[in-house]
Structures are given as structure tokens and as C-alpha cells.
Design a protein around this motif. Sequence first.
Motif, PDB file in Angstrom:
ATOM      1  N   UNK A  66       1.723   1.951  -5.575  1.00  0.00           N
ATOM      2  CA  UNK A  66       2.640   0.873  -5.922  1.00  0.00           C
ATOM      3  C   UNK A  66       1.963  -0.423  -5.529  1.00  0.00           C
ATOM      4  N   UNK A 104      -2.831   2.620   2.413  1.00  0.00           N
ATOM      5  CA  UNK A 104      -2.121   1.355   2.621  1.00  0.00           C
ATOM      6  C   UNK A 104      -3.158   0.257   2.650  1.00  0.00           C
ATOM      7  N   UNK A 130      -5.502   7.875   5.102  1.00  0.00           N
ATOM      8  CA  UNK A 130      -5.256   8.770   6.243  1.00  0.00           C
ATOM      9  C   UNK A 130      -4.770  10.095   5.692  1.00  0.00           C
ATOM     10  N   UNK A 133      -2.842  13.407   5.222  1.00  0.00           N
ATOM     11  CA  UNK A 133      -1.459  13.797   5.468  1.00  0.00           C
ATOM     12  C   UNK A 133      -1.291  15.307   5.540  1.00  0.00           C
ATOM     13  N   UNK A 174       4.823   6.302   3.579  1.00  0.00           N
ATOM     14  CA  UNK A 174       3.676   6.985   4.174  1.00  0.00           C
ATOM     15  C   UNK A 174       3.198   6.099   5.314  1.00  0.00           C
ATOM     16  N   UNK A 175       2.759   6.723   6.378  1.00  0.00           N
ATOM     17  CA  UNK A 175       2.323   5.945   7.530  1.00  0.00           C
ATOM     18  C   UNK A 175       1.242   6.714   8.277  1.00  0.00           C
ATOM     19  N   UNK A 176       0.443   5.969   9.005  1.00  0.00           N
ATOM     20  CA  UNK A 176      -0.602   6.561   9.832  1.00  0.00           C
ATOM     21  C   UNK A 176      -0.628   5.851  11.159  1.00  0.00           C
ATOM     22  N   UNK A 197       2.361  10.512   8.722  1.00  0.00           N
ATOM     23  CA  UNK A 197       3.538  11.181   8.189  1.00  0.00           C
ATOM     24  C   UNK A 197       3.911  10.612   6.845  1.00  0.00           C
ATOM     25  N   UNK A 198       4.686  11.382   6.116  1.00  0.00           N
ATOM     26  CA  UNK A 198       5.327  10.894   4.903  1.00  0.00           C
ATOM     27  C   UNK A 198       6.814  11.203   5.051  1.00  0.00           C
ATOM     28  N   UNK A 232       9.133  -7.224   0.491  1.00  0.00           N
ATOM     29  CA  UNK A 232       9.185  -8.104  -0.675  1.00  0.00           C
ATOM     30  C   UNK A 232      10.368  -7.662  -1.520  1.00  0.00           C
ATOM     31  N   UNK A 277      11.583  -3.916  -3.084  1.00  0.00           N
ATOM     32  CA  UNK A 277      10.627  -3.047  -3.748  1.00  0.00           C
ATOM     33  C   UNK A 277       9.648  -2.385  -2.811  1.00  0.00           C
ATOM     34  N   UNK A 278       9.200  -3.059  -1.816  1.00  0.00           N
ATOM     35  CA  UNK A 278       8.220  -2.441  -0.922  1.00  0.00           C
ATOM     36  C   UNK A 278       8.159  -3.202   0.373  1.00  0.00           C
ATOM     37  N   UNK A 338       5.758  -3.303   4.296  1.00  0.00           N
ATOM     38  CA  UNK A 338       4.744  -2.805   5.222  1.00  0.00           C
ATOM     39  C   UNK A 338       5.384  -2.836   6.596  1.00  0.00           C
ATOM     40  N   UNK A 397       1.623   2.658  11.365  1.00  0.00           N
ATOM     41  CA  UNK A 397       1.629   1.537  10.423  1.00  0.00           C
ATOM     42  C   UNK A 397       1.789   2.157   9.049  1.00  0.00           C
ATOM     43  N   UNK A 398       2.761   1.685   8.284  1.00  0.00           N
ATOM     44  CA  UNK A 398       3.017   2.371   7.033  1.00  0.00           C
ATOM     45  C   UNK A 398       3.442   1.461   5.898  1.00  0.00           C
ATOM     46  N   UNK A 399       3.588   2.052   4.753  1.00  0.00           N
ATOM     47  CA  UNK A 399       4.001   1.367   3.530  1.00  0.00           C
ATOM     48  C   UNK A 399       5.203   2.101   2.971  1.00  0.00           C
ATOM     49  N   UNK A 400       6.169   1.330   2.540  1.00  0.00           N
ATOM     50  CA  UNK A 400       7.403   1.904   2.031  1.00  0.00           C
ATOM     51  C   UNK A 400       7.633   1.403   0.617  1.00  0.00           C
ATOM     52  N   UNK A 401       7.968   2.272  -0.291  1.00  0.00           N
ATOM     53  CA  UNK A 401       8.226   1.869  -1.679  1.00  0.00           C
ATOM     54  C   UNK A 401       9.634   2.286  -2.066  1.00  0.00           C
ATOM     55  N   UNK A 402      10.265   1.474  -2.898  1.00  0.00           N
ATOM     56  CA  UNK A 402      11.643   1.764  -3.288  1.00  0.00           C
ATOM     57  C   UNK A 402      11.717   3.083  -4.042  1.00  0.00           C
TER      58      UNK A 402
END
Lengths: 337, 253
Positions: A173, A212, A237, A239, B82-84, B101-102, B206, B209-210, B212, B227-232
Motif C-alpha cells: 500500500x 515498511x 522482516x 514473518x 505488519x510490524x517488526x 508480527x502480523x 494519513x 488509510x494507513x 506508521x 515498528x509497524x505499518x497499518x493499512x485500512x
Amino acid sequence: MSSMLFALSLFVVGPEPAASAETTAAPQETPATPETETASEVTSEVTSGATPTETEPDPVAAPEPVSEPTEAQVDSATPVDPDAPQLRVVDEKSGPPYYDEADVAALRNRYELPDEQPLARKPVRWRCLISDPTCGMTIELNATAAYAFRAQQGDVSRGNVRKWSSGRAQYDLWLNLPTLTEQVRNVRYTKMTLGPKGGVVFSDTGQFWGNLGIAMRYWLGRGRFAPSIEMSSALAFKLGGRPTRNLAGAEPKFETQRGPVGFTADVGFGIGGFGALVVGGQYDSPLAREDVPEQFRTSASGMFFIGFRGNILWGAPAGAAVLTHGLTQRLVEQPNN
Amino acid sequence: MTFPLTLLLLCTAPSEAGADKVAPATSTEEYGPFFEDAPASDARFQSRGRKDKYPVLSVGDGWFCFVEDSHCKASLLASGEVAAGMRIPASNKGPDLPYAHWGFRGGFAIRPLMLKRKPWHPWGVGIVSSWSRGTGAVTVESTTDAQEQASTDRTDTFRVALLNQLWLSKKPHAIHLDLALGTARSQVLTSGVALFGTHAEAAVGWGGWGSVYAGADFLDRDTRVMLGFRAHGIAAGPTIAAILLGLALGGAL
């Protein structure tokens, strides 16, 4: 003597009553007959110019300086020379703008300016979910299908490196923020976008990574199919994985795989916001610290990939990514050493 | 005759400008550069994601939004992430190991001061809950006689948190800062026992929609930072569908 004085006074006073008669006649005549047919073309234009003005001081002030030269022309009674430049007062309009397209064209012609800019493009479909130079901020979902050449550090004592051909399917995305814009008249175009991105990467034996990072797109044009240069980089990373029944020989089980953060980067050349040819690489760091028991250590690995990344909205990139994911999962086997 | 007309002209023109200046500020109006709308510009992008300030998927002109945005009074939150990061056990329990993790997160957010009082206010509050599956734990405990090692295959965590939002702009897809504090329940290291701990997270988003985010779960002798990213969910949904299709095609399901 007195008669001479009287004649002199008539000579002095004479033109003024005529002028004042002319000026008083003009406003009086215009309400009754807006188009007066007089001998002089100039006086008719003066009266028509005086007609639209609604404030009273102007008809008194404006015709006065103009009426004297017009009177001079009328009184001279000389025939108009067709070769001489015809001086004329332009029609005064009631309000702004005091010029029209013909005047602008004449000005451009005089100063040799280029023609007007072409009309701006129509707004694009899909509400900017497919990136375009006429869009500001865009959000897009991209799918990548690529051939990957993978390598992993093998037995360190023998200096082995395991290499094999594989595939890569990636779903990202992207949030594209317009960081560089250009403006043509009152239309704004995006020149460069930069923004965060996140996603997942899939390869053989069910391995998958999260990523990311940031993504950049630089537009080389303004059209719907304008070429663009795309660059993205991310932290990658591990998973987990879910091996295939065929290859693992047992009931596939989802396993998490641990690995330090690596990075992935790619460069693409795109057409519009629809898709791009992508070349990139990924590196996974090893986990080989002394305090970690040997059975839990992982070795360094990486891949180079070349493929196609596109917006999933128009279907083909998503289909290609799913196909690549499936085929890679089913067919690719990692070498043992 | 001319003098009264000129006097009329002189009287009418300035009073129109004066009318704007003497309008009293009502209690609902914000005064200050921070909360003012951006001045209108003639230059604009030809294509716009939406026609007005309310997002596309909203009910009642911003009363309820399925994708949260700057002018939404109440929003539904649904995202995939998803994050690491790192799993940091207590020092005598084992080494610090990478953790990733996801997961999925859902919730509800409202802008309390926008419900009745103000047309726009930056503060939002809500409640969120999430589930994630991450990499397993490794414990290495050494005594003078032996070394015990244990590991788990995965770490599932369930979290509930109170969310505070600060919206930084009134523009579409505005940037907002989120702070979430709550509890997390997860198996602690390799004990096999699920305990409650604390969850804290700070995020930059933002619109809806997404985002960090940087977060941490603090459990008994088991700390995870990430630290991760999230999407709608609207974007994550098709992605998950494509992933499942690929797995099915690859014989992994």
C-alpha cells in the motif's frame, strides 16, 4: 472702438457657448436617440461612450477634453485621408474586463508570445486510486510479480552459498504525497510524490516477509500515460511461512520464522500509474550472535528480482502476482547445501 | 445634483468593507491561525479524490465514516498490520531476539467536541482492540550444571486500548497523531501461561488509510517493542484475498 470691442468679445466668447451647447446637447440627445447619426464618426462614438456612464460628473468631464479636437476635425471640413491612420476611441464597456480574447491575441502577436496553453486534462477516473500527474495525494495498492534469484549463506566452514531461482509476489500500500508540484496557469500538476509504504512479500516454501518503508515516483510528463521513475526502499522482516504439502511431505503448518530486520530496495520505470518494470534486491540480516543458541541462528540471505509492479485496480498485476505466488509456492524447491 | 450623488457613492463603498470587520465572533468560531481553513487558491489539481470535505464512504455528511478523516464525527477503524521489532526478555531469561508480527485491529473513534459544539476540533477519542500473531519466544536459562533452552512456535497477542487522536489539519487525508494505552494478553516467553500486561503505542496516520506506528507490549519479564505499518481494511481486504488465493494455488491451504 466699442463695436470693435464687441466683435472681439464675440470672437472670444463664441466658441465656448458652441462647446457648451455641444456638451449640453449630447447628454440631452442620448436618452432620446441613443444612436445619433452625425457627420463625424468621432462624435457619435463619444456620445455612445457617454451613454453607459451612470455617474453624472463623468459626462460633464469626459466629453470636454475630447469634444474640442473632434470639433476641430469637424470645423476643419477637410476630407478624411484614407491613407492616414484612423484614430478612433475604443468602445468603452460597462465593466471589467476591459479587453477580450481578440485583444489578448493581439498582445501575444505583438510580443511574439506562444499561444495559449492547451486546455487542462479532464479529471481522471477512479478518484485518484490510480496515480496520475493531475492528482494530488493518492493512495494505491500495488501488486508485484517478479522472477527472483535467491541466495543464502550455507555451511560457513566450507564457504558454501546456496543459490536458486525462485519467484516473488509482493503486495504494497503506497501513500503518495505530492512533494514537488508545478503549476500551469491555474492547474497544478504533481511532479514528484514521496510517501510511506508498507506491505508483504511472498516467495518459495511459503516464506513471507513484511516490509515498511518509503516510495518515490517522479513523473516525466503530464499525460495519462506519462512515464515515471519509481524508487522504493523498505525494511524487510521475516514473518513466517507455510510450506506446501507436496514439498514438505507433511500436513502444511504455519510457522513463524525469526530474522533480524533486513532491507529491500527497487527501481522501476512506469507508464502512468498503471504499472512499472521493476528491478530490485533484498537482503536479510543473519542472526548469529554468540548468546543465541546455534539452533536458533539464521544465516544471511538475499535475492535480486526483476518483474512487473502495477495497480491492482486494473486486474492484471494482481492476477500475475497471485499466479507467481502459487507457482513459486508449488514448484520451487530450495537446494539443501 | 452631482454633489448628492458623489456623497452617496462615498457613503456606500466603505461601509461594505466595514460590515465584514464589525461582525461579532460567535462562540462557535475559532480564532487563530492554527485552526483556520487554508486560504482558497486558484491553482488546484484537476483530479480530486472526492468532491467535498467528507470522505467517500461516510453517512450523513461526516456523521459516521467507514474510512476516518478530518471531518468525521464518528468513524469505524478496521486495519491490517505488519510490524517488526525486538523481544526483550528479562536478562536471566535469554537473549534479545528479533520479533515480528502480523495482525488485525478494529475499533471505533469519535470526535466529542464536534458532535454538538464545534464544526471542527482536533481531538478524537476511541477504543481499539487488536489481535496479532508473531514470532515465537526463545528462553535460555543457564545454571552451573546445565543450560535449559526452550522455544515456542508463535506468539498470539490480544490487546484492548483507549485511543487518543490529534488531527493536525482540516485537509482531506490529514495527518493525525494517535496515542493508545491499554492492556495486552499473551503467553509470556515459553511458560505457556497467558498473562495480562500493558500495551502502549504512538502512531502517525494519513486519514484513515494507513499509519506508521511504534508500539510496545510490557508483560512479565517479556517486553516486545515494534515498528509497524497499518493499512485500512478496504485496502488490506483485497490483499488478503489475493494472498489466500496464492496460497491455495500453491497448495499450502
